[in-house]
Design a protein around this motif. Structure first.
Motif, PDB file in Angstrom:
ATOM      1  N   ALA A  39       0.864  -1.180   0.000  1.00  0.00           N
ATOM      2  CA  ALA A  39       0.000   0.000   0.000  1.00  0.00           C
ATOM      3  C   ALA A  39       0.898   1.226   0.000  1.00  0.00           C
ATOM      4  N   VAL A  40       0.587   2.200  -0.845  1.00  0.00           N
ATOM      5  CA  VAL A  40       1.478   3.343  -1.035  1.00  0.00           C
ATOM      6  C   VAL A  40       0.700   4.651  -0.890  1.00  0.00           C
ATOM      7  N   SER A  41       1.343   5.610  -0.239  1.00  0.00           N
ATOM      8  CA  SER A  41       0.801   6.960  -0.126  1.00  0.00           C
ATOM      9  C   SER A  41       1.191   7.784  -1.351  1.00  0.00           C
ATOM     10  N   VAL A 133      -1.125  -1.316  -4.216  1.00  0.00           N
ATOM     11  CA  VAL A 133      -2.471  -0.762  -4.064  1.00  0.00           C
ATOM     12  C   VAL A 133      -2.389   0.696  -3.598  1.00  0.00           C
ATOM     13  N   ALA A 134      -3.227   1.530  -4.187  1.00  0.00           N
ATOM     14  CA  ALA A 134      -3.291   2.929  -3.758  1.00  0.00           C
ATOM     15  C   ALA A 134      -3.863   3.015  -2.351  1.00  0.00           C
ATOM     16  N   GLY A 135      -3.107   3.613  -1.447  1.00  0.00           N
ATOM     17  CA  GLY A 135      -3.604   3.830  -0.097  1.00  0.00           C
ATOM     18  C   GLY A 135      -4.539   5.018  -0.041  1.00  0.00           C
ATOM     19  N   PHE A 136      -5.174   5.224   1.147  1.00  0.00           N
ATOM     20  CA  PHE A 136      -5.890   6.474   1.412  1.00  0.00           C
ATOM     21  C   PHE A 136      -7.244   6.578   0.722  1.00  0.00           C
ATOM     22  N   GLN A 137      -7.643   5.561  -0.071  1.00  0.00           N
ATOM     23  CA  GLN A 137      -8.856   5.741  -0.876  1.00  0.00           C
ATOM     24  C   GLN A 137      -9.655   4.454  -0.983  1.00  0.00           C
ATOM     25  N   GLY A 138     -10.889   4.597  -1.457  1.00  0.00           N
ATOM     26  CA  GLY A 138     -11.768   3.467  -1.698  1.00  0.00           C
ATOM     27  C   GLY A 138     -12.890   3.894  -2.617  1.00  0.00           C
ATOM     28  N   ARG A 139     -13.961   3.107  -2.651  1.00  0.00           N
ATOM     29  CA  ARG A 139     -15.157   3.492  -3.416  1.00  0.00           C
ATOM     30  C   ARG A 139     -16.387   3.129  -2.611  1.00  0.00           C
ATOM     31  N   ASP A 140     -17.425   3.961  -2.739  1.00  0.00           N
ATOM     32  CA  ASP A 140     -18.659   3.673  -2.017  1.00  0.00           C
ATOM     33  C   ASP A 140     -19.585   2.822  -2.880  1.00  0.00           C
ATOM     34  N   ASP A 141     -20.771   2.522  -2.360  1.00  0.00           N
ATOM     35  CA  ASP A 141     -21.688   1.627  -3.054  1.00  0.00           C
ATOM     36  C   ASP A 141     -22.216   2.216  -4.356  1.00  0.00           C
ATOM     37  N   SER A 153      -3.530   5.810   4.519  1.00  0.00           N
ATOM     38  CA  SER A 153      -2.770   4.727   3.892  1.00  0.00           C
ATOM     39  C   SER A 153      -2.380   3.657   4.915  1.00  0.00           C
ATOM     40  N   ASP A 154      -2.142   4.063   6.167  1.00  0.00           N
ATOM     41  CA  ASP A 154      -1.895   3.078   7.229  1.00  0.00           C
ATOM     42  C   ASP A 154      -3.104   2.163   7.383  1.00  0.00           C
ATOM     43  N   THR A 155      -4.288   2.776   7.382  1.00  0.00           N
ATOM     44  CA  THR A 155      -5.520   1.995   7.527  1.00  0.00           C
ATOM     45  C   THR A 155      -5.711   1.069   6.342  1.00  0.00           C
ATOM     46  N   THR A 156      -5.388   1.557   5.135  1.00  0.00           N
ATOM     47  CA  THR A 156      -5.472   0.702   3.949  1.00  0.00           C
ATOM     48  C   THR A 156      -4.605  -0.537   4.118  1.00  0.00           C
ATOM     49  N   ALA A 157      -3.363  -0.339   4.560  1.00  0.00           N
ATOM     50  CA  ALA A 157      -2.438  -1.460   4.719  1.00  0.00           C
ATOM     51  C   ALA A 157      -2.952  -2.463   5.740  1.00  0.00           C
TER      52      ALA A 157
END
Length: 389
Positions: A39-41, A133-141, A153-157
Motif C-alpha cells: 500500500a502506497v501513499s 495498491v493505492a492507499g488512502f482511498q476506496g469506493r462507495d456503493d 494509507s496506514d488503515t489501507t495497509a
C-alpha cells in the motif's frame, strides 16, 4: 513462505530516487521467499499541493470532487513504483483502491472501509506478481471515489493485511520504530522492541505520530501484527502485538501540542452541550467556560461563534502510557510544580495519565516526565527481568 503487506508513506516515496530504493526493499523481501502486497501513499507534499489547488477554486470544495482530486496523488506513486519493479525484472501491477476491491461508506473526505473483495489481488499474487495498491482511498456503493482522511494509507495497509490474512503488516516510515517519546523534543529516548496494541492505541490517541489511531484500532480488532520500520536503514523496528514478551510498567510519553485554551461566553445551552461532547473542558463558571481545542479548529469556531469565544493561551498535553501509570498522576503533577511548571489539569484514564501545561513549558515538562517516569521505570523493569533470569 509468508504473505507480507508493506506500506510506504509519502516521505518514503518522495522522489524517483526514493521510489527506486523502495523497490529494492520489496525485492529483498521477495528474495526471502515471501509474497508481497504493497500500500502506497502519495509522494510527500502532493496531497497538500492538490488541496491548495482546490482552495484556489473554492474555500470550501465540494466533498465528492475533493476526493476525486486528492485520490490522484496515490495513482502517481503506485504507477511509478510498479514501473520501477518491472524495470528491474520483477513482475508488478498497480491497482487503484476501486480495482483492488476496497469498499467504503460514503463519508467523503473521512470514509471508513467496510470490506475488501480480495479476489483480484489474490489472483495476481498467485501469478507471482507484487500487487501495489493505492492507499488512502476506496469506493462507495454508488461507485464514487472516497478518501479515508489523513493517515489513511496506514488503515489501507492494515485492512488489506486483515482481509488477506497476511502474516505481518509492515509500516515503513522515516523513523526506525516506536520510541519512548518524540526524539525531536525529548533527549535519551529509546526505541521499543515491542508494544502492545492497547498501549500503541493510547499513544496514538494522545499525539504520537508514528502510527494513526484508526489504523492501530483496526489492527487490534483484527489481530494483525504490525511492525514499524525505517525506509532508509535496516533494522528490526518495533513490533505491535497483543502480548509483548516484556510488558512495561510505563511504555512511553506522548505529546500533543498546538492547542488553544478558548473561553466561551453567552453560549446557548444547546451549543454548550455540543462543545462539551467534542472538547476537553478546563474551567467552568456560571457565566462562561473554557475548552481546549486544536489551533486549526479555533479558526472554525471563531467563524461560527464570532465574539462569543476568544483565545486565552497556547497549551500542550503530555500523556504517560503504560500498565501502571494510573497511580502516578499526583507524583507527575508534583514533579512539574516543583520545577515551576503550572499544571492546568490532569486526567486519569485506563493505562494513561495526561497533564495540561503551557505550550512554552512543553520541552521542560517532557524532559522531566520522561526521565522520571519512563526511563526510570523501564530501567527497573529491566533489572527485574535480569534478576528473574
Amino acid at each position: 513462505m509468508a504473505l507480507i503487506v508493506q506500506k510506504y508513506g509519502g516521505t518514503s516515496v518522495g522522489s524517483v530516487e526514493r521510489i527506486q530504493s523502495v523497490s529494492e526493499r520489496i525485492i529483498s523481501t521477495l528474495q526471502q521467499g515471501h509474497d508481497v502486497v504493497v500500500a502506497v501513499s502519495a509522494m510527500a507534499g502532493e496531497t497538500n499541493r492538490l488541496l491548495h489547488l482546490a482552495n484556489q477554486i473554492s474555500e470550501v470544495p465540494e466533498p465528492r470532487e475533493l476526493d476525486m482530486l486528492l485520490s490522484a496523488g496515490e495513482q502517481v506513486s503506485i504507477a511509478l513504483l510498479a514501473m520501477s519493479l518491472n524495470q528491474k525484472g520483477i513482475k508488478a501491477i498497480s491497482l487503484t483502491a476501486d480495482q483492488a476491491g476496497i469498499h467504503t461508506n460514503n463519508s467523503f473526505n473521512d470514509a471508513t472501509i467496510k470490506h475488501i473483495e480480495t479476489n483480484l489481488i489474490t489472483q495476481w499474487v498467485d501469478k507471482g506478481y507484487v500487487v501495489i495498491v493505492a492507499g488512502f482511498q476506496g469506493r462507495d456503493d454508488q461507485g464514487n471515489i472516497t478518501t479515508l482522511g489523513r493517515g489513511g494509507s496506514d488503515t489501507t495497509a492494515v485492512a488489506l493485511a486483515a482481509a488477506l490474512d497476511a502474516d505481518e503488516c509492515q509500516i515503513f516510515t522515516d523513523v526506525d520504530g516506536v520510541y519512548t517519546s518524540d526524539p525531536r523534543f525529548v533527549s535519551n529516548t529509546r526505541r521499543l522492541e515491542e508494544v502492545s496494541f492497547s498501549d500503541m492505541h493510547a499513544l496514538a490517541k494522545s499525539g504520537a505520530k508514528v502510527l494513526q489511531e484508526h489504523s492501530v484500532a483496526h489492527a487490534w480488532n483484527s489481530s494483525v501484527a504490525l511492525r514499524v520500520l525505517s525506509s532508509f536503514e535496516d533494522g528490526e523496528g518495533t513490533l505491535i502485538c497483543e502480548n509483548p514478551k516484556q510488558p512495561l510498567a510505563v511504555t512511553g510519553l506522548a505529546l500533543k501540542q498546538d492547542l488553544s485554551l478558548v473561553e466561551c461566553e453567552n453560549i446557548s445551552s444547546e451549543e454548550q452541550a455540543e462543545l462539551y461532547k467534542q472538547y476537553r473542558v478546563l474551567n467552568e463558571r456560571c457565566d462562561c467556560f473554557q475548552i481546549v481545542v486544536p489551533k486549526a479548529t479555533f479558526l472554525q469556531l471563531k467563524l461560527a461563534f464570532n465574539t462569543k469565544i476568544r483565545n486565552i493561551s497556547s497549551l500542550s498535553i503530555l500523556t504517560l502510557v503504560g500498565d501502571n501509570v494510573e497511580g502516578m498522576a499526583e507524583s507527575a503533577c508534583n514533579q512539574l510544580l516543583a520545577n515551576d511548571i503550572d499544571v492546568h489539569q490532569y486526567d486519569i484514564e485506563p493505562k494513561s495519565v495526561s497533564v495540561i501545561v503551557n505550550q512554552a513549558d512543553l520541552h521542560r515538562a517532557a524532559e522531566i516526565l520522561h526521565k522520571t517516569f519512563v526511563i526510570t521505570e523501564q530501567s527497573q523493569d529491566n533489572d527485574l527481568l535480569v534478576a528473574v533470569s
